[in-house]
Design a protein around this motif. Structure first.
Motif, mmCIF file in Angstrom:
data_model
loop_
_atom_site.group_PDB
_atom_site.id
_atom_site.type_symbol
_atom_site.label_atom_id
_atom_site.label_comp_id
_atom_site.label_asym_id
_atom_site.label_seq_id
_atom_site.Cartn_x
_atom_site.Cartn_y
_atom_site.Cartn_z
ATOM 1 N N GLY A 110 80.272 99.567 36.205
ATOM 2 C CA GLY A 110 81.551 100.124 37.137
ATOM 3 C C GLY A 110 80.885 101.067 38.042
ATOM 4 N N VAL A 111 79.461 100.894 38.302
ATOM 5 C CA VAL A 111 78.865 102.062 39.101
ATOM 6 C C VAL A 111 79.088 101.497 40.607
ATOM 7 C CG1 VAL A 111 76.787 103.207 39.878
ATOM 8 C CG2 VAL A 111 77.071 102.578 37.369
ATOM 9 N N SER A 139 82.937 109.170 50.025
ATOM 10 C CA SER A 139 82.898 108.289 50.798
ATOM 11 C C SER A 139 83.564 107.111 50.293
ATOM 12 C CB SER A 139 81.336 107.964 51.356
ATOM 13 O OG SER A 139 81.188 107.106 52.182
ATOM 14 N N ALA A 140 83.738 106.150 51.300
ATOM 15 C CA ALA A 140 84.566 105.030 50.942
ATOM 16 C C ALA A 140 83.733 104.338 49.831
ATOM 17 C CB ALA A 140 84.758 104.050 52.061
ATOM 18 N N ARG A 141 84.444 103.581 48.818
ATOM 19 C CA ARG A 141 83.827 102.614 48.267
ATOM 20 C C ARG A 141 83.432 101.373 48.699
ATOM 21 N NH1 ARG A 141 87.541 103.411 42.627
ATOM 22 N NH2 ARG A 141 86.430 105.441 41.639
ATOM 23 N N VAL A 142 82.163 100.757 48.396
ATOM 24 C CA VAL A 142 81.786 99.525 49.046
ATOM 25 C C VAL A 142 81.942 98.384 47.773
ATOM 26 C CG1 VAL A 142 80.003 98.200 49.945
ATOM 27 C CG2 VAL A 142 80.438 100.483 50.703
ATOM 28 N N TYR A 143 80.995 98.666 46.779
ATOM 29 C CA TYR A 143 81.116 97.724 45.681
ATOM 30 C C TYR A 143 80.700 98.289 44.549
ATOM 31 C CZ TYR A 143 79.567 93.659 42.859
ATOM 32 O OH TYR A 143 79.202 92.551 42.171
ATOM 33 N N ARG A 154 84.719 94.945 48.600
ATOM 34 C CA ARG A 154 85.017 95.405 47.220
ATOM 35 C C ARG A 154 85.266 94.386 46.253
ATOM 36 N NH1 ARG A 154 88.706 100.474 47.413
ATOM 37 N NH2 ARG A 154 88.681 100.309 45.302
ATOM 38 N N ASP A 155 85.583 93.177 46.759
ATOM 39 C CA ASP A 155 86.032 91.861 46.086
ATOM 40 C C ASP A 155 86.051 90.786 46.672
ATOM 41 O OD1 ASP A 155 87.282 90.415 44.002
ATOM 42 O OD2 ASP A 155 89.453 90.976 44.369
ATOM 43 N N LEU A 156 84.887 90.114 46.633
ATOM 44 C CA LEU A 156 84.559 88.713 47.141
ATOM 45 C C LEU A 156 84.952 87.764 45.985
ATOM 46 C CD1 LEU A 156 81.292 89.920 48.936
ATOM 47 C CD2 LEU A 156 83.413 89.276 49.958
ATOM 48 N N HIS A 157 86.199 86.980 46.383
ATOM 49 C CA HIS A 157 86.682 85.943 45.631
ATOM 50 C C HIS A 157 86.400 84.560 45.620
ATOM 51 C CE1 HIS A 157 89.664 84.544 48.537
ATOM 52 N NE2 HIS A 157 89.731 85.816 48.750
ATOM 53 N N HIS A 158 85.712 84.098 46.930
ATOM 54 C CA HIS A 158 85.412 82.945 46.925
ATOM 55 C C HIS A 158 83.989 82.604 47.567
ATOM 56 C CE1 HIS A 158 86.199 78.537 46.763
ATOM 57 N NE2 HIS A 158 86.276 78.491 48.090
ATOM 58 N N ILE A 159 83.252 81.721 47.269
ATOM 59 C CA ILE A 159 81.929 81.222 48.043
ATOM 60 C C ILE A 159 81.953 79.804 48.020
ATOM 61 C CG2 ILE A 159 80.828 81.342 45.648
ATOM 62 C CD1 ILE A 159 78.719 82.936 47.333
ATOM 63 N N GLY A 204 75.901 84.624 38.397
ATOM 64 C CA GLY A 204 76.868 85.887 38.652
ATOM 65 C C GLY A 204 78.096 85.355 39.430
ATOM 66 N N ASP A 205 78.826 86.163 39.803
ATOM 67 C CA ASP A 205 80.255 85.645 40.535
ATOM 68 C C ASP A 205 79.870 85.778 42.035
ATOM 69 O OD1 ASP A 205 80.060 88.440 41.126
ATOM 70 O OD2 ASP A 205 82.009 89.011 39.872
ATOM 71 N N ALA A 206 80.693 85.304 42.748
ATOM 72 C CA ALA A 206 80.697 85.488 44.376
ATOM 73 C C ALA A 206 80.123 86.755 44.732
ATOM 74 C CB ALA A 206 82.076 85.007 45.070
ATOM 75 N N SER A 207 80.558 87.778 44.397
ATOM 76 C CA SER A 207 80.190 89.148 44.875
ATOM 77 C C SER A 207 78.658 89.294 44.488
ATOM 78 C CB SER A 207 80.982 90.071 44.280
ATOM 79 O OG SER A 207 82.164 90.291 44.991
ATOM 80 N N ALA A 208 78.441 89.066 43.184
ATOM 81 C CA ALA A 208 76.897 89.118 43.140
ATOM 82 C C ALA A 208 75.867 88.315 43.893
ATOM 83 C CB ALA A 208 76.601 89.072 41.594
ATOM 84 N N GLN A 209 76.593 87.088 44.182
ATOM 85 C CA GLN A 209 75.822 86.154 44.849
ATOM 86 C C GLN A 209 75.564 86.290 46.382
ATOM 87 O OE1 GLN A 209 77.898 82.559 43.962
ATOM 88 N NE2 GLN A 209 76.662 82.286 41.994
ATOM 89 N N TYR A 210 76.591 86.782 46.835
ATOM 90 C CA TYR A 210 76.543 87.306 48.302
ATOM 91 C C TYR A 210 75.623 88.498 48.284
ATOM 92 C CZ TYR A 210 78.061 89.669 52.695
ATOM 93 O OH TYR A 210 77.828 90.101 53.774
ATOM 94 N N TYR A 211 75.756 89.481 47.414
ATOM 95 C CA TYR A 211 75.020 90.714 47.543
ATOM 96 C C TYR A 211 73.214 90.755 47.000
ATOM 97 C CZ TYR A 211 78.931 93.582 48.723
ATOM 98 O OH TYR A 211 80.219 93.847 49.461
ATOM 99 N N THR A 212 73.178 89.190 46.754
ATOM 100 C CA THR A 212 71.848 88.912 45.924
ATOM 101 C C THR A 212 70.747 89.943 46.752
ATOM 102 O OG1 THR A 212 70.325 87.341 45.514
ATOM 103 C CG2 THR A 212 71.609 87.151 47.280
#
Length: 280
Positions: free
Chosen positions: A207-208, A218-222, A150-155, A114-122
């Protein structure tokens, strides 16, 4: 320059040699390896795998490393970056492709696809660290991320001693850099490659959005880009939601995201079996 000679000069030279540690030398000369103690064996193997690619002079290439299996692939042209025009000709990694490869080599399993977001939220997270904590609590093998929730672009892969291995940008090769704590540094995650504990489910839909509170306002997180494996800590009755032909007032708390999602998009019963009610 004052030049010392004789016994005094010899003594000074000996003291310098004794005080110059391997860790400080490696941090200074830019070498890529584990630069601090305390990491797990798997994390150290991940550092070694990332550093092997750095030592080999592998290119950054946009989209690289996201083939059917972990490993370098030819990249794509990033329409927002003129420097990526040669990426389709270069076999290499982008930032998350390198992380995927490193932990696949370390564990023998493709646990960080997955991308950086998926890896951080693993759901393979052992611990998370905020930007405010800096590098003090980090160990080699921890993953540092930049962007917003909402948008982690680098890891990148932490080495220790304030240094990291990264696939940074088109037109460069994989490199060792000083950790950049300014700008949009978001935090870090420590990976636990062992069996996932807790209540594990799968989402459906694309896109959930997860929410800061169990409410559509409430505020969107991811946003889950597609079906995603999640770890649920607890659930509660809150705002009633109607979506995709279903109505439900149950929401699940996801500790890896520090956010909520309506149970409509969690595969399972409307009230998830064996998951406790939240006490907060």
């Amino acid at each position: 320059m004052l030049r010392r000679s004789g016994p005094i000069g010899t003594l000074i030279a000996l003291l310098v040699c004794l005080l110059w540690s391997p860790a400080s030398a490696s941090a200074a000369d830019g070498s890529c390896r584990v630069l601090a103690p305390g990491a797990s064996a798997a994390a150290e193997r991940a550092v070694e795998a990332a550093c092997a690619q750095v030592a080999a002079g592998v290119w950054y290439t946009w989209g690289g490393g996201h083939g059917a299996q972990p490993g370098p692939t030819y990249g794509q042209v990033d329409p927002t970056d003129p420097a990526s025009e040669h990426d389709p000709e270069r076999l290499g990694f982008d930032c998350s492709g390198l992380v995927r490869h490193a932990y696949a080599r370390a564990t023998g399993s493709d646990i960080l696809d997955g991308d950086a977001s998926a890896q951080y939220y693993t759901h393979h997270a052992a611990e998370r660290f905020t930007a405010a904590q800096g590098t003090a609590p980090l160990l080699p093998g921890d993953l540092l991320v930049w962007g917003t929730s909402r948008d982690l672009h680098h890891i990148a892969v932490y080495l220790g001693a304030g240094r990291m291995a990264e696939a940074r940008q088109s037109g460069t090769k994989l490199m060792v850099s000083d950790v950049r704590l300014d700008g949009d540094y978001h935090g870090a995650v420590r990976i636990d490659p062992g069996p996932v504990t807790g209540h594990v489910f799968r989402t459906w839909g694309t896109g959930v959005w997860t929410k800061a509170e169990p409410s559509t306002a409430s505020a969107r997180v991811y946003a889950f880009p597609g079906p995603t494996t999640i770890r649920v800590q607890c659930q509660k009755h809150a705002e009633e939601v109607t979506a995709d032909g279903y109505t439900n007032d149950a929401w699940s708390y996801l500790p890896d995201y520090r956010a909520w999602v309506t149970n409509i998009y969690v595969q399972g019963a409307a009230w998830l079996e064996n998951v406790p009610a939240c006490t907060f």
